[in-house]
Design an enzyme around this catalytic site. Structure first.
Site, PDB file in Angstrom:
ATOM      1  N   ASP A  45       0.826  -1.215   0.000  1.00  0.00           N
ATOM      2  CA  ASP A  45       0.000   0.000   0.000  1.00  0.00           C
ATOM      3  C   ASP A  45       0.858   1.262   0.000  1.00  0.00           C
ATOM      4  OD1 ASP A  45      -2.404  -1.321  -0.030  1.00  0.00           O
ATOM      5  OD2 ASP A  45      -2.672  -1.286   2.145  1.00  0.00           O
ATOM      6  N   TYR A  73       5.528  -8.234   8.882  1.00  0.00           N
ATOM      7  CA  TYR A  73       5.287  -6.790   9.018  1.00  0.00           C
ATOM      8  C   TYR A  73       5.474  -6.311  10.456  1.00  0.00           C
ATOM      9  CZ  TYR A  73       2.687  -7.368   4.596  1.00  0.00           C
ATOM     10  OH  TYR A  73       2.322  -7.655   3.314  1.00  0.00           O
ATOM     11  N   ASP A  87      -7.202   2.365   7.146  1.00  0.00           N
ATOM     12  CA  ASP A  87      -5.870   2.865   7.513  1.00  0.00           C
ATOM     13  C   ASP A  87      -5.915   4.385   7.645  1.00  0.00           C
ATOM     14  OD1 ASP A  87      -5.774   3.937   4.934  1.00  0.00           O
ATOM     15  OD2 ASP A  87      -4.367   2.453   4.158  1.00  0.00           O
ATOM     16  N   ARG A 188      -4.382  -4.104   7.332  1.00  0.00           N
ATOM     17  CA  ARG A 188      -5.386  -3.099   7.740  1.00  0.00           C
ATOM     18  C   ARG A 188      -6.737  -3.752   8.031  1.00  0.00           C
ATOM     19  NH1 ARG A 188      -7.022  -0.294   2.272  1.00  0.00           N
ATOM     20  NH2 ARG A 188      -5.817  -1.516   0.813  1.00  0.00           N
TER      21      ARG A 188
END
Length: 301
Positions: A45, A73, A87, A188
């Site tokens: 993203d 992550y 987000d 997210r």
């Protein structure tokens, strides 16, 4: 007359900056590497930073297979606010006081989102619904549903919980988390679902991808560094790191490159893509077992 330097085949591990789409990074790399043959192994993203694996020249054939590997992550989840995009890029759609949410409740919510789960991707995502990108439908105000799909979250850990106050004065909690998950998992969406489960809403405020398969952040270079010196991981090294290795002799190497389906050793049955190397250490192809034979997925020789 100066001879044009050939762009080497291989992977480029980029430390993606925030604000860039994956396509922006590919476009930038085409200029740096001076070739149109650049692709990426799975998007990141625009808000997110970290490991983005690019393939250059022949290594673009590896990308579809690399896209299926596990990702890791580090991120921050804000409990107490939902947003349109799940987000920090989207408008806030609801706020709730999250100050009374306990560590026990958070741990229980995280546990429900760990393992093999069914996840509904964010509406503002690149998922195609009847051939149209979900984010395009969302921007046009369409009312639509995205079907849940199975993903695997091997690890979801909360390292720190910080009290904070949002811009609108709402008491919120910021969770510092790490996630190891299968390809296709939306971090997210995990933030959104954790907030929903806790009854206060949630969204992702920061995300950094630290690993894609075997490729980690310590091997990544920023676009500025790559502009100064293009660092390409040779295709043989990249394939050996990501796939089981099958070394063949010169005769079988020739047969494989001539399109003959070799008998595949039993140890490579049911393992997915396998990288085949010749006696000189060159990667010839990616193959997978089909009826006891090696079916070519991509040929590099």
């Amino acid at each position: 007359m100066t001879q044009k330097t050939k762009t080497p085949d291989g992977l480029v591990i980029v430390d993606k900056p925030s604000g860039f789409t994956s396509h922006d990074v590919v476009a930038k790399m085409r200029g740096i590497a001076r070739t149109r043959r650049v692709g990426h192994a799975g998007t990141l993203d625009p808000m997110a930073t970290g490991v983005l694996v690019l393939g250059v020249e022949k290594a673009t054939k590896l990308l579809g297979h690399l896209a299926l590997t596990e990702k890791e992550y580090l991120g921050t989840i804000r409990l107490g606010q939902d947003t349109l995009t799940d987000d920090a890029e989207g408008d806030i759609t609801s706020s709730a006081d999250a100050s009374r949410v306990t560590r026990e409740a958070i741990d229980a919510g995280v546990a429900k989102l760990t393992g093999r789960i069914m996840q509904v991707p964010s509406k503002v995502s690149a998922i195609k619904i009847d051939g149209v990108r979900s984010y395009k439908r969302a921007r046009e105000g369409e009312d639509f549903e995205i079907p849940a799909r199975p993903v695997t979250v091997s690890s979801f850990a909360v390292y720190d919980i910080r009290d904070a106050v949002a811009e609108n004065g709402t008491p919120v909690l910021d969770l510092v988390v790490s996630v190891v998950c299968s390809s296709g998992t939306y971090i997210r969406a995990l933030a959104r679902d954790l907030g929903t489960d806790l009854g206060v809403g949630g969204h992702l405020t920061a995300l950094r991808r630290t690993r894609v398969g075997p490729y980690k952040l310590d091997a990544a270079r920023t676009l500025d560094q790559l502009q100064e010196e293009l660092t390409v991981m040779p295709i043989a090294e990249a394939a050996a790191a990501a796939f089981p290795r099958w070394d063949v002799d010169a005769r079988r190497a020739r047969l494989l490159l001539n399109g003959v389906r070799l008998e595949i050793p039993e140890e490579y049955v049911g393992v997915g893509a396998v990288a085949v190397f010749d006696p000189e250490g060159r990667v010839l192809a990616l193959v997978e077992e089909e009826k006891g034979k090696a079916k070519s997925l991509a040929v590099f020789g």
